[in-house]
Design a protein around this motif. Structure first.
Motif, PDB file in Angstrom:
ATOM      1  N   LYS A   1      27.590-113.028  17.331  1.00 54.81           N
ATOM      2  CA  LYS A   1      28.909-112.500  16.972  1.00 54.81           C
ATOM      3  C   LYS A   1      29.680-113.564  16.197  1.00 54.81           C
ATOM      4  CE  LYS A   1      32.111-109.399  16.878  1.00 54.81           C
ATOM      5  NZ  LYS A   1      32.551-109.966  15.570  1.00 54.81           N
ATOM      6  N   THR A   2      30.293-113.125  15.091  1.00 52.47           N
ATOM      7  CA  THR A   2      31.207-113.985  14.346  1.00 52.47           C
ATOM      8  C   THR A   2      32.614-113.828  14.903  1.00 52.47           C
ATOM      9  OG1 THR A   2      31.571-112.219  12.756  1.00 52.47           O
ATOM     10  CG2 THR A   2      29.873-113.848  12.214  1.00 52.47           C
TER      11      THR A   2
ATOM     12  N   LYS B   1      40.249-126.881  22.448  1.00 50.78           N
ATOM     13  CA  LYS B   1      40.342-125.445  22.715  1.00 50.78           C
ATOM     14  C   LYS B   1      40.963-124.774  21.504  1.00 50.78           C
ATOM     15  CE  LYS B   1      40.988-125.733  27.742  1.00 50.78           C
ATOM     16  NZ  LYS B   1      41.881-125.372  28.884  1.00 50.78           N
ATOM     17  N   ARG B   2      40.290-123.763  21.001  1.00 51.80           N
ATOM     18  CA  ARG B   2      40.812-123.034  19.856  1.00 51.80           C
ATOM     19  C   ARG B   2      40.689-121.534  20.092  1.00 51.80           C
ATOM     20  NH1 ARG B   2      41.861-126.853  15.550  1.00 51.80           N
ATOM     21  NH2 ARG B   2      42.514-125.043  14.332  1.00 51.80           N
ATOM     22  N   GLN B   3      41.539-120.774  19.385  1.00 52.16           N
ATOM     23  CA  GLN B   3      41.453-119.322  19.495  1.00 52.16           C
ATOM     24  C   GLN B   3      40.059-118.860  19.102  1.00 52.16           C
ATOM     25  OE1 GLN B   3      44.421-117.088  17.423  1.00 52.16           O
ATOM     26  NE2 GLN B   3      45.973-117.410  18.981  1.00 52.16           N
ATOM     27  N   VAL B   4      39.533-117.920  19.877  1.00 51.22           N
ATOM     28  CA  VAL B   4      38.135-117.527  19.696  1.00 51.22           C
ATOM     29  C   VAL B   4      37.958-116.295  18.820  1.00 51.22           C
ATOM     30  CG1 VAL B   4      37.385-118.592  21.835  1.00 51.22           C
ATOM     31  CG2 VAL B   4      38.189-116.223  21.853  1.00 51.22           C
ATOM     32  N   GLY B   5      39.051-115.601  18.501  1.00 53.84           N
ATOM     33  CA  GLY B   5      38.927-114.439  17.628  1.00 53.84           C
ATOM     34  C   GLY B   5      37.956-113.409  18.180  1.00 53.84           C
ATOM     35  N   SER B   6      37.193-112.822  17.288  1.00 56.20           N
ATOM     36  CA  SER B   6      36.322-111.701  17.674  1.00 56.20           C
ATOM     37  C   SER B   6      35.117-112.107  18.508  1.00 56.20           C
ATOM     38  CB  SER B   6      35.844-110.970  16.421  1.00 56.20           C
ATOM     39  OG  SER B   6      36.926-110.324  15.778  1.00 56.20           O
ATOM     40  N   THR B   7      34.863-113.418  18.686  1.00 57.35           N
ATOM     41  CA  THR B   7      33.764-113.789  19.568  1.00 57.35           C
ATOM     42  C   THR B   7      34.077-113.433  21.021  1.00 57.35           C
ATOM     43  OG1 THR B   7      34.645-116.048  19.746  1.00 57.35           O
ATOM     44  CG2 THR B   7      32.903-115.661  18.122  1.00 57.35           C
ATOM     45  N   ILE B   8      35.318-113.030  21.299  1.00 55.72           N
ATOM     46  CA  ILE B   8      35.666-112.603  22.651  1.00 55.72           C
ATOM     47  C   ILE B   8      35.239-111.159  22.916  1.00 55.72           C
ATOM     48  CG2 ILE B   8      37.973-111.554  22.374  1.00 55.72           C
ATOM     49  CD1 ILE B   8      38.899-113.379  24.690  1.00 55.72           C
ATOM     50  N   LYS B   9      35.026-110.391  21.856  1.00 57.20           N
ATOM     51  CA  LYS B   9      34.758-108.963  22.010  1.00 57.20           C
ATOM     52  C   LYS B   9      33.517-108.628  22.838  1.00 57.20           C
ATOM     53  CE  LYS B   9      37.341-107.721  17.836  1.00 57.20           C
ATOM     54  NZ  LYS B   9      37.287-107.254  16.431  1.00 57.20           N
ATOM     55  N   PRO B  10      32.414-109.390  22.730  1.00 58.92           N
ATOM     56  CA  PRO B  10      31.260-109.065  23.575  1.00 58.92           C
ATOM     57  C   PRO B  10      31.564-109.043  25.067  1.00 58.92           C
ATOM     58  CG  PRO B  10      30.570-110.493  21.796  1.00 58.92           C
ATOM     59  CD  PRO B  10      32.069-110.419  21.714  1.00 58.92           C
ATOM     60  N   PHE B  11      32.540-109.811  25.531  1.00 57.60           N
ATOM     61  CA  PHE B  11      32.881-109.764  26.958  1.00 57.60           C
ATOM     62  C   PHE B  11      33.473-108.408  27.329  1.00 57.60           C
ATOM     63  CE2 PHE B  11      33.549-114.394  25.908  1.00 57.60           C
ATOM     64  CZ  PHE B  11      32.368-114.828  26.496  1.00 57.60           C
TER      65      PHE B  11
ATOM     66  N   VAL C   1      25.029-106.857  14.929  1.00 56.33           N
ATOM     67  CA  VAL C   1      25.900-107.755  14.167  1.00 56.33           C
ATOM     68  C   VAL C   1      25.087-108.548  13.155  1.00 56.33           C
ATOM     69  CG1 VAL C   1      27.449-109.734  14.345  1.00 56.33           C
ATOM     70  CG2 VAL C   1      27.528-107.929  16.088  1.00 56.33           C
ATOM     71  N   VAL C   2      23.900-109.000  13.566  1.00 51.67           N
ATOM     72  CA  VAL C   2      23.046-109.803  12.699  1.00 51.67           C
ATOM     73  C   VAL C   2      22.285-108.938  11.700  1.00 51.67           C
ATOM     74  CG1 VAL C   2      21.054-111.375  12.672  1.00 51.67           C
ATOM     75  CG2 VAL C   2      22.829-111.619  14.427  1.00 51.67           C
ATOM     76  N   ASN C   3      21.859-107.762  12.127  1.00 49.48           N
ATOM     77  CA  ASN C   3      21.043-106.917  11.257  1.00 49.48           C
ATOM     78  C   ASN C   3      21.849-106.223  10.162  1.00 49.48           C
ATOM     79  OD1 ASN C   3      18.739-107.565  12.689  1.00 49.48           O
ATOM     80  ND2 ASN C   3      18.879-105.792  14.044  1.00 49.48           N
TER      81      ASN C   3
ATOM     82  N   LEU D   1      30.995-102.889  17.453  1.00 46.19           N
ATOM     83  CA  LEU D   1      30.775-104.329  17.573  1.00 46.19           C
ATOM     84  C   LEU D   1      30.142-104.885  16.302  1.00 46.19           C
ATOM     85  CD1 LEU D   1      31.142-106.703  19.492  1.00 46.19           C
ATOM     86  CD2 LEU D   1      28.817-106.335  20.319  1.00 46.19           C
ATOM     87  N   THR D   2      29.254-104.110  15.696  1.00 43.39           N
ATOM     88  CA  THR D   2      28.623-104.537  14.445  1.00 43.39           C
ATOM     89  C   THR D   2      29.665-104.815  13.370  1.00 43.39           C
ATOM     90  OG1 THR D   2      26.568-103.344  14.899  1.00 43.39           O
ATOM     91  CG2 THR D   2      27.057-103.827  12.594  1.00 43.39           C
TER      92      THR D   2
END
Length: 777
Positions: free
Chosen positions: A674-675, A484-494, A652-654, A545-546
């Protein structure tokens, strides 16, 4: 000589002969009656400790569980080359005798005993050699016992010939013989030495393997290549002598060198070792006890698995007909998984390619400027000492010395004594032999970056690829499901999902300013990640989010609160402990890659959370189905919300932090993702999805105190995203996978939306693909 004398001699001769024959007949009868001759059932199902096969969705055996690495094959799965080589070398009259070749025995008697010519072998037929496997000869003891065993083998050989066809006997023989290098049976041998299935063996490969049968070590091509080559060519000559090859074929084939693809099939080898280890842990799981868990949420997750997931603890929930438990290592089960062997191979290659050829080299350069390598310069000595002490206590050296009665000071001192050792390396061999102190080896391993990757199929929840680390032989810890590691900004989509579910849209606008929260008697303001010229501007949620803006995430957290965000994450399948605090909006939670990828998969699954699934059925070694499995699903968010999120995350990808998927890896089509990057660049994340596949990557070191110093190198877009890009490149190039780069996220039926946000998104996408500058968090 008088007639009476001659008659006496003849009477004595025939008397002795009759007595000898009678003795043999009586001895054979005694053996038949009193010896433990195997029944027909035992002959058909010998206790050979069959390897359990783990089979991919595309029909490949990706790995095995075994004590003896043995997997059965049918006659039609044997190359004619291997059969011809065996007959020519081991039993020329195999198709003409009835189990015992008396002509061969006579030859051995005359040439071996009378002429002292031991080159003639022992005269045993293939059928006798098969029978011999049922009567191990270790510690035979007396000559009489040896004779007793030999007679038992003869009788068993006759029984085999009376009740089985020659093809069936050849099949049993090929499945029983030992080839060395932990390879039992022809299938394991073909995989170990040539990386092939038995049906694909060439003449020279078959001859090499058959040449090893009598002396597996002496004629092992990996250990004694010259002796193996000479023995192989002898087998090829015998194949020509017996009509299986022409003289021209013999001469040309003997010129071919032995080309090995040698890999001992131990628990470290093969495709998907981390997946195999996770599968074993899952099937061996026992009913959870609350006392074994630090967090109640983790106990709850495993308790639900025990109750609802048939595969979880399967070995402890199911029994064989005789009441005993199944054993993965010797019951020959066939476990059919959802893993795609091609995707699994591409995932392992992508991890090795990015870490081994690029990222680790950058990290070595970064380490040059650190005082207490590999730890960051801002880590205090007390913390370093504690981490090193913990690592020593986890080592085999510490455990063994402790068991042998060494004192703590003696053990600690031994870690500063240089010793010869083999350590992991990203070189071609995969290791280097060196001399260093155990303490230095601990620091050496801590300086290696680890990775985790998982890919899952939307709607079905089938896991298609699973990589828990850089190299299972040297790094056993599974970073997909255990870490388990800190997820950083990948949590933002929730959090954005919560906003969309509550009626907001990607084009809704807010003012981009820092947000301050009251925390007890103090205040907390998330650090802004935006450029100064963006502060105070009115921006869309899609822009937020982008650009992975902390300001916009904090704004949404103020609107809905941490408890609502936790509830949303629970609906989407995140079951681990989540502290409902305001800092959750910037990724303070520790979550596994397994749960994060499964939760993200809700988006391309049109709002339905589907529990990950990695086994479809289990069969016994006769093909009888012992269990069939399905997963659980539940509607987590609306299909409309899932579509809005796909649009948000495509930004985010574009044109955002995931833009190098376009600019560097040339991936086309609709991709959302998401990064994520955590404090001090300790963890780099990227989770992305297309309409048909979701995949997530984490990269970091064993300790959070070991990390890149710069965001440009340590951000998720540089640490993790390239693995995703390489993996997808490889998958799309493989035409057999039929991955359509032009597939699109479908809007819900009857819904028409304009999500271009005034056309800026289309312009940004074009600019992003033309740009070589990348965004970092």
């Amino acid at each position: 000589m008088k007639d009476t004398t001659r008659k006496k001699i003849l009477r004595w001769f025939w008397g002795l002969f009759a007595a000898g024959v009678s003795s043999v007949i009586l001895l054979l009868a005694a053996v038949w009656v009193f010896a433990d001759i195997p029944s027909f059932e035992e002959l058909e199902n010998p206790d050979s400790k069959l390897a359990t096969q783990v089979i991919s969705a595309d029909g490949e055996v990706i790995t095995t569980f075994h004590i003896e690495n043995r997997s059965y094959v049918n006659y039609e799965d044997l190359s004619p080359n291997i059969v011809h080589a065996a007959v020519a070398t081991e039993d020329e009259r195999f198709y003409r005798h009835s189990g015992i070749d008396f002509e061969s025995l006579a030859r051995v008697l005359v040439k071996t005993l009378l002429s002292s010519d031991s080159s003639q072998g022992g005269g045993s037929t293939i059928t006798q050699q098969l029978a011999k496997t049922l009567y191990p000869r270790e510690d035979v003891g007396s000559p009489f016992k040896m004779v007793w065993i030999k007679l038992k083998e003869w009788i068993t050989a006759v029984k085999l010939e009376r009740n089985y066809t020659k093809d069936e006997i050849m099949t049993m023989y090929m499945n029983q013989i030992f080839f060395g290098s932990n390879a039992y049976g022809i299938k394991a041998a073909a995989q170990t030495f040539f990386g092939k299935n038995p049906i694909d063996l060439t003449v020279e490969e078959a001859a090499t393997l058959v040449g090893m049968v009598n002396k597996p070590t002496r004629y092992n091509p990996a250990i004694n290549p010259d002796k193996s080559l000479a023995r192989r060519n002898l087998v090829i000559s015998r194949m020509e002598k017996n009509g299986f090859l022409t003289a021209h074929e013999r001469d040309s084939i003997q010129q071919i060198p032995i080309n090995l693809s040698y890999q001992i099939q131990d628990h470290n080898a093969g495709l998907g070792p981390y997946f195999r280890d996770m599968l074993r842990r899952t099937m061996n799981a026992r009913k959870p006890k609350r006392s074994s868990y630090n967090q109640y949420e983790d106990y709850k997750v495993d308790s639900l698995l025990w109750a609802d997931d048939q595969l979880y603890g399967w070995l402890n929930k199911n029994k064989k007909a005789d009441g005993t438990s199944y054993n993965l290592d010797k019951d020959g089960l066939r476990i059919y998984t959802t893993i795609d062997s091609r995707m699994q191979r591409y995932a392992e290659e992508a991890v090795a390619e990015h870490l081994g050829k690029d990222l680790q080299k950058s990290f070595w350069r970064d380490l040059r400027w650190k005082t207490h390598k590999p730890f960051s310069n801002d880590v205090d000595q007390k913390t370093i000492d504690q981490l090193m002490k913990q690592a020593r206590r986890w080592s085999d050296r510490y455990r063994i010395m402790k068991e042998n009665g060494a004192s703590e000071s003696e053990i600690v001192k031994s870690f500063d004594v240089p010793v010869k050792m083999r350590v992991f390396s990203w070189n071609r061999k995969g290791y280097i032999d060196t001399t260093m102190t155990p303490n230095d080896s601990i620091r050496y391993y801590k300086s290696h970056l680890r990775a985790a990757f998982m890919a899952i199929e939307p709607e079905t929840g089938h896991i298609k690829a699973y990589v828990g680390g850089p190299n299972y032989r040297y790094f056993k810890y599974d970073n997909v499901r255990q870490g388990k590691r800190q997820v950083g900004s990948t949590i933002k989509p929730f959090l954005y999902t919560l906003a969309m579910q509550e009626g907001m849209s990607p084009c809704d606008k807010v003012v981009n300013v820092p947000q301050t929260f009251m925390v007890g008697d103090t205040t907390w303001t998330p650090k802004s990640t935006d450029k100064d010229e963006w502060i105070g501007q009115t921006v869309t949620l899609k822009w937020g989010l982008t650009k992975s803006s902390n300001n916009i995430s904090a704004y949404l957290m103020k609107q809905y609160g941490p408890h609502a965000m936790v509830e949303m994450m629970r609906k989407m399948g995140v079951g681990c402990y989540l502290d409902p605090v305001n800092s959750l909006c910037v990724g303070s939670a520790d979550i596994t890659v397994y749960e994060m990828v499964a939760a993200y998969n809700t988006f391309p699954s049109k709002g339905v959370f589907v529990s990950p699934m990695f086994v479809t059925r289990i069969e016994d070694n006769m093909g009888n189905v012992l269990g069939e499995f399905s997963n659980r699903s539940q509607e987590a968010i609306s299909e409309y919300t899932a579509y809005l999120m796909a649009n948000l995350m495509q930004g985010v990808v574009n044109s955002g932090t995931g833009v190098r998927l376009r600019a560097k890896y040339g991936l086309t089509g609709e991709i959302a993702g998401k990064t994520g990057t955590t404090n001090d660049q300790s963890d780099g994340w990227f989770i992305g999805y297309t309409p048909s596949l979701t995949a997530g990557v984490w990269v970091g070191a064993e300790d959070r105190q070991v990390h890149f110093e710069s965001l440009s190198l340590g951000g998720g877009s540089n640490m993790a995203l390239p693995i995703w890009g390489l993996f997808m490149q490889k998958c799309r190039k493989d035409q057999s996978l039929k991955m359509d780069p032009n597939e699109v996220f479908m809007a819900p039926a009857g819904v028409t939306l304009n999500l271009d946000c005034d056309g800026s998104d289309a312009d940004a996408a074009v600019k992003a693909e033309e740009s070589t500058d990348y965004f970092f968090e």
